[in-house]
Design a protein around this motif. Structure first.
Motif, PDB file in Angstrom:
ATOM      1  N   THR A 113       0.809  -1.223   0.000  1.00  0.00           N
ATOM      2  CA  THR A 113       0.000   0.000   0.000  1.00  0.00           C
ATOM      3  C   THR A 113       0.839   1.268   0.000  1.00  0.00           C
ATOM      4  N   ARG A 160      -3.647  -2.425   7.034  1.00  0.00           N
ATOM      5  CA  ARG A 160      -5.067  -2.424   6.692  1.00  0.00           C
ATOM      6  C   ARG A 160      -5.625  -1.021   6.471  1.00  0.00           C
ATOM      7  N   PRO A 164      -6.176   0.265  -0.818  1.00  0.00           N
ATOM      8  CA  PRO A 164      -6.373  -1.087  -1.363  1.00  0.00           C
ATOM      9  C   PRO A 164      -6.273  -1.165  -2.879  1.00  0.00           C
ATOM     10  N   PRO A 174      -3.268  -5.922   0.272  1.00  0.00           N
ATOM     11  CA  PRO A 174      -2.694  -5.239   1.437  1.00  0.00           C
ATOM     12  C   PRO A 174      -2.293  -6.281   2.481  1.00  0.00           C
ATOM     13  N   SER A 176      -1.236  -7.106   6.804  1.00  0.00           N
ATOM     14  CA  SER A 176      -1.452  -6.644   8.163  1.00  0.00           C
ATOM     15  C   SER A 176      -0.900  -7.664   9.148  1.00  0.00           C
ATOM     16  N   ASN A 182      -9.751  -4.484   4.976  1.00  0.00           N
ATOM     17  CA  ASN A 182      -9.173  -3.176   4.681  1.00  0.00           C
ATOM     18  C   ASN A 182     -10.133  -2.080   5.140  1.00  0.00           C
ATOM     19  N   TYR A 183      -9.571  -1.013   5.638  1.00  0.00           N
ATOM     20  CA  TYR A 183     -10.407   0.075   6.168  1.00  0.00           C
ATOM     21  C   TYR A 183     -11.227   0.741   5.070  1.00  0.00           C
ATOM     22  N   CYS A 190      -6.859  -8.134   4.061  1.00  0.00           N
ATOM     23  CA  CYS A 190      -5.429  -7.892   4.213  1.00  0.00           C
ATOM     24  C   CYS A 190      -4.788  -9.202   4.661  1.00  0.00           C
TER      25      CYS A 190
END
Length: 777
Positions: A113, A160, A164, A174, A176, A182-183, A190
């Protein structure tokens, strides 16, 4: 559900403070936990301007510039460019004791990312190669020239909370601490980083710190809060690992600090940014946690666990902390918007101070570990009081230093009334880079343009007579620049007060930041009037004929925007009867509520939702409903500001109807005084209409497509609403009639249309255009 009492008290207070009994405002020494004004009751600020030692480094004062992410302020290779250098030099010249950079990732090639296709980046880099080093060396030397110190903020990665789009552009997921949503696009998973890759990041942090030290930077600042990758590893809310070295959530952060200390030796200061709590379980109720991905993030680090972890970090080599609350999933907490109170996180810093004092915590240099308070401390009295009362050792200013780089110098000299206040909109400093730009400031047009715009506008070749029609933010800002360049300026407005739309924008108690800015601009105008060169004419609407006969060399129309009246059958009659009001008028004249206990707001943009918050929280209206035609409330608004408003509206039981159109309005019984207003509304009930209360996931920019987002179908049904008062918040239309009259009449050799009179927008666009135009007249 595990909740911490201190955190819960603070979180609730962030939402409810405008409804609490008011102390005398402006309170003595400003205000913590409420509204604050730019007072100078505690001057001289001897606590703010006292030195402090961090490891072997002595800082000249207690002011720290927050890490205001320097995205797109570098060359595409990551080398700091002149834009970035001059941006920091301005804050050093302004008197800040310690400057911190925005985040600098060291995880290129591991966290997809942070890297763009072709190996390019919008982040500054210190890890790429020697080709980026000269930029950092130039930065350190320039900051030192003004007696300030600078730390580089290093991040293990975004994880995260990263973009993305790497899944589409780089064909990589992504990453983590664990498999997490993912946010930005929760439907994108992720992937879990291996211990081996995490070890590479630890070593990269050590190398970046060693390079920073070699380039002359004064310290290293680890980005360990807000749910970025370091926090994802260091918090059981995100770290769900069961095997391996990093199943222990404390290990990664401790490894990183020890590696940095090993590479840089004992003397280089290490700072760590941490949240005392994610506050997710204090923010959201069981229904939200059980029904969304947030439920997978229960069991976050408790306050007690955080305090214990911080003591371990000190033993590993940390010299300095700044501490706040929250993460991306309640983004308004680490990015406090206009709707949050002044000094909001001072109690958080105080809790850490008490713990360190109780346990006698000392750094490896044998010194007490300073704690930096953050969160809306841009009011000198509030900052000074926090220091004098021992709640913190230093104060961190981010947006206030973007709004006015000279904040420290002005505070030191007692010129508090000349500090340009931040308005808390976050449209320039945060939302601008979310939308694809770089950090800027709504009230400071030179922010991030210091390399291109002179600090003092150049004197005009010859003095000209200039009329500026409209004393809103655009008109006042343009008039002030023109006067400083030597022009003879007349500033006119039909209203009896200076401020234009700022008068209604700052009327709510929660918008005290905006009222501070209006007061500042008005003070600047009155000072220029006293000094000569600026004449102010209020309470008179200048017509085209009068202006044409005035003999002006240039006329600037900054007449603003007129409130839009939607083409709803029946609305004109309601406006005539007083049963419908424009939101901008109502918030300046709350007596027009006349005891109404049921209000429908038409328009769910920023103004509509702020009006609903004001009605519910500050005015105590029992039933408030907002009707919005678009899929989302407040589309395009900064995520932090939008999220907090939605959260407050949900807690207050305000009804939000998105994808809903008002088809007709009428009085149910026009012959009966006080009869209810009836609305006929069409509303889309399709199952894919977004939940209007979602504050934990952002609305993506329109140019970013989520390929996994379901298509919204059509299931429109009619329903009825009733209320005591209808409020219109449907935006505005450019009030450009005067400009075109002047143009037709050839009223002056130079005519300009400015601000909302050109295109209704935000303070950001109005002030930036005003400065440029003022420099060009």
């Amino acid at each position: 559900m595990a909740k911490d009492a201190l955190v819960q008290e603070l979180v609730d207070g962030f939402d409810d403070w405008p409804a609490q009994p008011r102390p005398e405002e402006p309170a003595s020494a400003g205000s913590c936990g409420g509204a604050a004004r730019m007072t100078s009751e505690l001057y001289p600020y001897d606590a703010l301007f006292s030195p402090i030692r961090v490891n072997r480094l002595t800082l000249k004062n207690r002011i720290v510039m927050a890490p205001m992410g320097n995205i797109d302020m570098c060359e595409e290779t990551g080398r700091p460019n002149q834009k970035m250098l001059d941006y920091f030099f301005a804050r050093a010249k302004g008197g800040c004791g310690l400057i911190t950079t925005g985040l600098v990732p060291v995880s290129h090639g591991i966290d997809a990312t942070v890297t763009e296709p072709g190996g390019l980046t919008y982040f500054p880099r210190i890890d790429r190669s020697r080709t980026v080093m000269a930029g950092w060396r130039d930065l350190a030397q320039g900051v030192h020239a003004f007696g300030s110190r600078i730390f580089v903020q290093l991040t293990a990665g975004l994880g995260r909370v990263g973009n993305p789009q790497c899944l589409l552009t780089l064909k990589r997921f992504p990453a983590s601490a664990s498999v997490l949503p993912n946010y930005y696009m929760p439907s994108v998973p992720c992937m879990r980083l291996s211990d081996r890759r995490l070890g590479r990041i630890v070593r990269a942090l050590g190398q970046a710190a060693a390079d920073a030290s070699a380039m002359g930077l004064d310290g290293v600042y680890l980005h360990g809060h807000e749910g970025y990758l370091l926090e994802q590893m260091a918090n059981p809310a995100f770290n769900h690992r069961r095997l391996g070295r990093y199943a222990d959530w404390r290990r990664f952060g401790l490894d990183a600090v020890r590696e940095i200390r090993r590479r840089v030796g004992p003397d280089l200061p290490i700072m760590y940014r941490i949240d005392l709590s994610l506050a997710l379980e204090e923010t959201y109720g069981e229904e939200v946690l059980d029904g969304t991905y947030l439920g997978r993030m229960r069991g976050g680090r408790s306050v007690e666990q955080t305090l214990g972890y911080m003591e371990e970090l000190v033993a590993a080599g940390v010299d300095l902390f700044d501490v706040d609350l929250g993460c991306y999933d309640n983004w308004w907490m680490p990015h406090p918007p206009a709707s949050m109170p002044a000094g909001c996180f001072v109690p958080v810093a105080e809790a850490v101070k008490r713990r360190f004092a109780r346990d006698g915590v000392k750094s490896n240099a044998g010194l007490p570990v300073p704690v930096v308070a953050v969160g809306k401390l841009g009011y000198p009295d509030v900052a000074e009081r926090a220091l004098r009362e021992g709640a913190c050792d230093m104060v961190m200013l981010g947006r206030p230093l973007l709004a006015d780089p000279e904040w420290p110098n002005k505070a030191y000299a007692g010129r508090v009334d000349q500090i340009r206040p931040c308005i808390g909109c976050q449209e320039g400093c945060v939302n601008e880079f979310v939308e694809g730009g770089h950090p800027q400031c709504a009230v400071n047009p030179r922010c991030s343009f210091e390399h291109a715009m002179p600090e003092v506008p150049p004197s005009a070749a010859s003095s000209r007579r200039v009329a500026v029609v409209g004393a809103g933010p655009a008109g006042m800002a343009c008039a002030l620049v023109a006067v400083r360049r030597g022009h003879e300026v007349t500033l006119m407005d039909a209203a009896d007060e200076l401020g234009g739309k700022l008068l209604c924008a700052g009327a709510a108690r929660m918008k005290f930041d905006v009222e501070n800015y209006r007061s500042y601009l008005a003070g600047q105008v009155r000072a220029a009037e006293r000094e000569g060169g600026l004449a102010v004419e209020l309470g008179h609407r200048a017509g085209a004929g009068e202006l044409a006969a005035g003999g002006f060399d240039a006329i600037v129309c900054a007449t603003g925007a007129a409130d839009a009246v939607p083409p709803i059958p029946g609305v004109d009659g309601l406006l005539a009867s007083g049963r419908a009001r424009q939101a901008s008028e109502l918030m300046r004249d709350p007596a027009a509520l006349a005891g109404a206990q049921s209000v429908v707001v038409v328009g769910g943009g920023v103004v509509g939702c702020e009006c609903a918050q004001w009605l519910s929280v500050e005015r105590g209206v029992e039933r408030v409903c907002v009707v919005e035609a678009l899929p989302h409330m407040m589309e395009g608004a900064c995520t932090a500001n939008r999220g907090h408003l939605l959260h407050v509206l949900a807690r207050r039981g305000v009804r939000l109807l998105n994808m809903a159109r008002v088809e007709e309005v009428r009085l149910e019984d026009a012959a009966t005084p006080g009869g209810a207003v009836a609305l006929r509304v069409s509303r889309n009930h399709d199952g894919h209409v977004p939940d209007p209360y979602v504050s934990w996931t952002p609305v993506l920019p329109k140019n970013v497509v989520n390929p996994l987002e379901p298509r919204i179908g059509d299931d429109w049904r009619e329903e009825g609403l009733r209320c005591d008062l209808l409020v219109l918040a449907c935006g505005g239309r450019a009030d450009d009639g005067l400009f075109f009259e002047l143009q037709k009449a050839h009223a002056a050799p130079e005519l300009r249309n400015l601000g909302d009179a050109f295109a209704p927008g935000r303070v950001l666009e109005a002030v930036r255009a005003a400065y440029r135009l003022g420099c060009a007249l």
